[in-house]
Motif scaffolding. Structure first.
Motif, mmCIF file in Angstrom:
data_model
loop_
_atom_site.group_PDB
_atom_site.id
_atom_site.type_symbol
_atom_site.label_atom_id
_atom_site.label_comp_id
_atom_site.label_asym_id
_atom_site.label_seq_id
_atom_site.Cartn_x
_atom_site.Cartn_y
_atom_site.Cartn_z
ATOM 1 N N GLU A 4 -96.344 -60.948 81.998
ATOM 2 C CA GLU A 4 -95.306 -61.811 82.537
ATOM 3 C C GLU A 4 -95.870 -62.722 83.624
ATOM 4 O O GLU A 4 -95.513 -63.887 83.728
ATOM 5 C CB GLU A 4 -94.167 -60.958 83.104
ATOM 6 N N CYS A 5 -96.785 -62.179 84.463
ATOM 7 C CA CYS A 5 -97.328 -62.963 85.563
ATOM 8 C C CYS A 5 -98.145 -64.140 85.059
ATOM 9 O O CYS A 5 -98.180 -65.192 85.695
ATOM 10 C CB CYS A 5 -98.198 -62.063 86.446
ATOM 11 N N LYS A 6 -98.816 -63.981 83.937
ATOM 12 C CA LYS A 6 -99.652 -65.057 83.413
ATOM 13 C C LYS A 6 -98.831 -66.273 83.007
ATOM 14 O O LYS A 6 -99.359 -67.371 82.884
ATOM 15 C CB LYS A 6 -100.452 -64.547 82.212
ATOM 16 N N CYS A 7 -97.543 -66.094 82.769
ATOM 17 C CA CYS A 7 -96.690 -67.215 82.372
ATOM 18 C C CYS A 7 -96.150 -67.978 83.577
ATOM 19 O O CYS A 7 -95.545 -69.031 83.405
ATOM 20 C CB CYS A 7 -95.516 -66.703 81.525
ATOM 21 N N LEU A 8 -96.333 -67.466 84.793
ATOM 22 C CA LEU A 8 -95.773 -68.100 85.976
ATOM 23 C C LEU A 8 -96.682 -69.209 86.481
ATOM 24 O O LEU A 8 -97.911 -69.086 86.415
ATOM 25 C CB LEU A 8 -95.568 -67.065 87.083
ATOM 26 N N PRO A 9 -96.093 -70.292 86.998
ATOM 27 C CA PRO A 9 -96.916 -71.372 87.554
ATOM 28 C C PRO A 9 -97.773 -70.880 88.718
ATOM 29 O O PRO A 9 -97.309 -70.135 89.568
ATOM 30 C CB PRO A 9 -95.875 -72.393 88.020
ATOM 31 N N GLY A 10 -99.009 -71.296 88.725
ATOM 32 C CA GLY A 10 -99.895 -70.975 89.834
ATOM 33 C C GLY A 10 -100.503 -69.600 89.786
ATOM 34 O O GLY A 10 -101.162 -69.184 90.742
ATOM 35 N N PHE A 11 -100.318 -68.851 88.713
ATOM 36 C CA PHE A 11 -100.825 -67.483 88.709
ATOM 37 C C PHE A 11 -102.324 -67.444 88.477
ATOM 38 O O PHE A 11 -102.818 -67.887 87.446
ATOM 39 C CB PHE A 11 -100.121 -66.632 87.653
ATOM 40 N N ARG A 12 -102.999 -67.003 89.561
ATOM 41 C CA ARG A 12 -104.435 -66.621 89.498
ATOM 42 C C ARG A 12 -104.617 -65.301 90.193
ATOM 43 O O ARG A 12 -105.404 -64.524 89.671
ATOM 44 C CB ARG A 12 -105.322 -67.715 90.120
ATOM 45 N N PHE A 13 -104.028 -64.958 91.358
ATOM 46 C CA PHE A 13 -102.847 -65.593 91.921
ATOM 47 C C PHE A 13 -103.236 -66.336 93.203
ATOM 48 O O PHE A 13 -103.443 -65.722 94.242
ATOM 49 C CB PHE A 13 -101.769 -64.524 92.187
ATOM 50 N N HIS A 14 -103.346 -67.678 93.096
ATOM 51 C CA HIS A 14 -103.620 -68.553 94.237
ATOM 52 C C HIS A 14 -102.754 -69.801 94.093
ATOM 53 O O HIS A 14 -103.260 -70.872 93.792
ATOM 54 C CB HIS A 14 -105.099 -68.936 94.303
ATOM 55 N N PRO A 15 -101.462 -69.670 94.301
ATOM 56 C CA PRO A 15 -100.577 -70.823 94.107
ATOM 57 C C PRO A 15 -100.824 -71.895 95.148
ATOM 58 O O PRO A 15 -101.248 -71.620 96.271
ATOM 59 C CB PRO A 15 -99.178 -70.216 94.251
ATOM 60 N N THR A 16 -100.557 -73.115 94.769
ATOM 61 C CA THR A 16 -100.668 -74.220 95.715
ATOM 62 C C THR A 16 -99.481 -74.187 96.669
ATOM 63 O O THR A 16 -98.485 -73.481 96.446
ATOM 64 C CB THR A 16 -100.705 -75.567 94.972
ATOM 65 N N GLU A 17 -99.566 -74.973 97.722
ATOM 66 C CA GLU A 17 -98.461 -75.026 98.677
ATOM 67 C C GLU A 17 -97.195 -75.592 98.030
ATOM 68 O O GLU A 17 -96.084 -75.144 98.322
ATOM 69 C CB GLU A 17 -98.866 -75.858 99.892
ATOM 70 N N GLU A 18 -97.378 -76.564 97.152
ATOM 71 C CA GLU A 18 -96.212 -77.137 96.459
ATOM 72 C C GLU A 18 -95.569 -76.106 95.543
ATOM 73 O O GLU A 18 -94.326 -76.020 95.461
ATOM 74 C CB GLU A 18 -96.637 -78.373 95.661
ATOM 75 N N GLU A 19 -96.372 -75.298 94.862
ATOM 76 C CA GLU A 19 -95.818 -74.258 93.995
ATOM 77 C C GLU A 19 -95.106 -73.182 94.802
ATOM 78 O O GLU A 19 -94.053 -72.675 94.395
ATOM 79 C CB GLU A 19 -96.939 -73.635 93.162
ATOM 80 N N LEU A 20 -95.659 -72.828 95.959
ATOM 81 C CA LEU A 20 -95.005 -71.833 96.807
ATOM 82 C C LEU A 20 -93.615 -72.288 97.235
ATOM 83 O O LEU A 20 -92.651 -71.495 97.218
ATOM 84 C CB LEU A 20 -95.857 -71.564 98.050
ATOM 85 N N LEU A 21 -93.504 -73.567 97.608
ATOM 86 C CA LEU A 21 -92.240 -74.068 98.119
ATOM 87 C C LEU A 21 -91.250 -74.409 97.013
ATOM 88 O O LEU A 21 -90.090 -73.966 97.030
ATOM 89 C CB LEU A 21 -92.495 -75.303 98.993
ATOM 90 N N SER A 22 -91.697 -75.199 96.038
ATOM 91 C CA SER A 22 -90.779 -75.739 95.022
ATOM 92 C C SER A 22 -90.359 -74.702 93.985
ATOM 93 O O SER A 22 -89.244 -74.779 93.451
ATOM 94 C CB SER A 22 -91.425 -76.939 94.323
ATOM 95 N N LEU A 30 -82.235 -69.921 96.336
ATOM 96 C CA LEU A 30 -81.090 -70.255 95.477
ATOM 97 C C LEU A 30 -80.669 -69.096 94.594
ATOM 98 O O LEU A 30 -79.654 -69.198 93.890
ATOM 99 C CB LEU A 30 -81.441 -71.465 94.600
ATOM 100 N N GLY A 31 -81.447 -67.996 94.612
ATOM 101 C CA GLY A 31 -81.089 -66.843 93.793
ATOM 102 C C GLY A 31 -81.423 -67.027 92.328
ATOM 103 O O GLY A 31 -80.808 -66.372 91.468
ATOM 104 N N THR A 32 -82.392 -67.884 92.010
ATOM 105 C CA THR A 32 -82.789 -68.096 90.627
ATOM 106 C C THR A 32 -83.554 -66.875 90.111
ATOM 107 O O THR A 32 -84.466 -66.378 90.780
ATOM 108 C CB THR A 32 -83.668 -69.347 90.508
ATOM 109 N N LYS A 33 -83.192 -66.410 88.949
ATOM 110 C CA LYS A 33 -83.859 -65.250 88.368
ATOM 111 C C LYS A 33 -85.200 -65.684 87.795
ATOM 112 O O LYS A 33 -85.277 -66.626 87.013
ATOM 113 C CB LYS A 33 -82.986 -64.626 87.281
ATOM 114 N N MET A 34 -86.265 -64.975 88.190
ATOM 115 C CA MET A 34 -87.607 -65.304 87.726
ATOM 116 C C MET A 34 -88.060 -64.301 86.679
ATOM 117 O O MET A 34 -87.621 -63.148 86.652
ATOM 118 C CB MET A 34 -88.586 -65.315 88.907
ATOM 119 N N SER A 35 -88.983 -64.752 85.839
ATOM 120 C CA SER A 35 -89.475 -63.888 84.765
ATOM 121 C C SER A 35 -90.468 -62.841 85.264
ATOM 122 O O SER A 35 -90.736 -61.870 84.586
ATOM 123 C CB SER A 35 -90.151 -64.742 83.681
#
Length: 229
Positions: A4-22, A30-35
Motif C-alpha cells: 500500500e505504501c508504494k502507491c502513495l506519493p513520495g514514498f521512499r520514504f522521503h517526501p518533498t515539502e510540497e507532498e508533505l503539505l498538499s 480535512l479528514g481524507t481517508k488515505m490508502s
C-alpha cells in the motif's frame, strides 16, 4: 502494508515539502481517508527525541509525525513545545513553502531540542522541521502540523576539535603516557678474562729491532720532543 505504501506519493520514504503539505497534512486536517498509514499521529512533546525513532511508522534517518498543536493559553497563545526532559526552541523565522507556482501552500519552522529547563538548557543535535498549513480551511478543522525529526550530522571540523581536546586533557595524558626512548644495549664482559701480558723490553732493545734498523737513516737526525710543562 508495504504494498500500500508504494502507491502513495513520495514514498521512499522521503517526501518533498510540497507532498508533505498538499497531500499528507492537508488530507489529515480535512479528514481524507488515505490508502496507507505511513505517518502516525503522536504528541511528540510527551517523549524525549531519543524515543521517537521507535515510535514512527517508517523512517531510517528521519522520522515523520502528525502532531496536535498544544497552545499555552487556550487557542490564541503560543504553541507549547516543552517536554519532561527539555524543550524545542525555534531558530529564525518561518519560511514560506511554495508549490510549482508562486502560491504559498504552507510554512516551515525549524527547531532545536534543548535538554533542561527553559530558557537555559543544553543544546543537542536533534532537529525538527515543523510544517503547517497557511490557515485552516474551516474553524472546525483540527489544528495539526506534520513534523520531521532527525539528528544533525556532526561536521568533520567539530570531530577534529573534540579529538584535539581529548589529546590535551589530563586524563588522556595519564592514559597514554609518553614513551621513553629505549636505551642502547650494554655490552657485558665476563669477569674471569685473563690479564693481557705485554713483553718487557729495555729502552735500547728497540733500537736493534729489524723495523727500526730500516729507519736508521732518519733516526740519526731524530730529536725527541720534550714538553716544557
Amino acid at each position: 502494508m508495504e504494498e500500500e505504501c508504494k502507491c502513495l506519493p513520495g514514498f521512499r520514504f522521503h517526501p518533498t515539502e510540497e507532498e508533505l503539505l498538499s497531500f499528507y497534512l492537508k488530507g489529515m486536517v480535512l479528514g481524507t481517508k488515505m490508502s496507507g498509514d505511513v505517518i502516525g499521529f503522536l504528541n511528540i512533546y510527551n517523549y524525549h527525541p531519543n524515543e521517537l525513532p521507535q515510535l514512527a511508522k517508517t523512517g531510517e534517518r528521519e522520522w515523520y509525525f502528525m502532531v496536535p498543536r498544544d497552545r499555552k493559553h487556550g487557542g490564541g497563545g503560543r504553541p507549547n513545545r516543552t517536554t519532561a526532559n527539555g524543550f524545542w526552541k525555534a531558530t529564525g523565522s518561518d519560511r514560506q513553502i511554495h508549490s510549482g507556482s508562486s502560491r504559498v501552500i504552507g510554512l516551515k519552522k525549524t527547531l532545536v531540542f534543548y535538554e533542561g529547563r527553559a530558557p537555559r538548557g543544553t543544546k543537542t543535535n536533534w532537529i525538527m522541521n515543523e510544517y503547517r498549513l497557511p490557515d485552516k480551511p474551516n474553524k472546525e478543522d483540527r489544528d495539526i502540523v506534520v513534523c520531521k525529526i532527525y539528528m544533525k550530522a556532526t561536521s568533520l571540523k567539530v570531530l577534529e576539535q573534540r579529538a584535539a581536546m581529548d589529546d590535551e586533557s589530563p586524563n588522556s595524558l595519564s592514559q597514554h603516557p609518553k614513551r621513553e626512548r629505549p636505551s642502547s644495549p650494554t655490552l657485558l664482559l665476563p669477569n674471569n678474562l685473563p690479564e693481557l701480558q705485554l713483553p718487557i723490553m729495555n729502552t735500547t732493545d728497540w733500537m736493534h729491532d729489524s723495523f727500526c734498523l730500516n729507519l736508521s737513516p732518519w733516526l740519526d737526525n731524530f730529536t725527541p720532543f720534550i714538553p716544557l710543562c
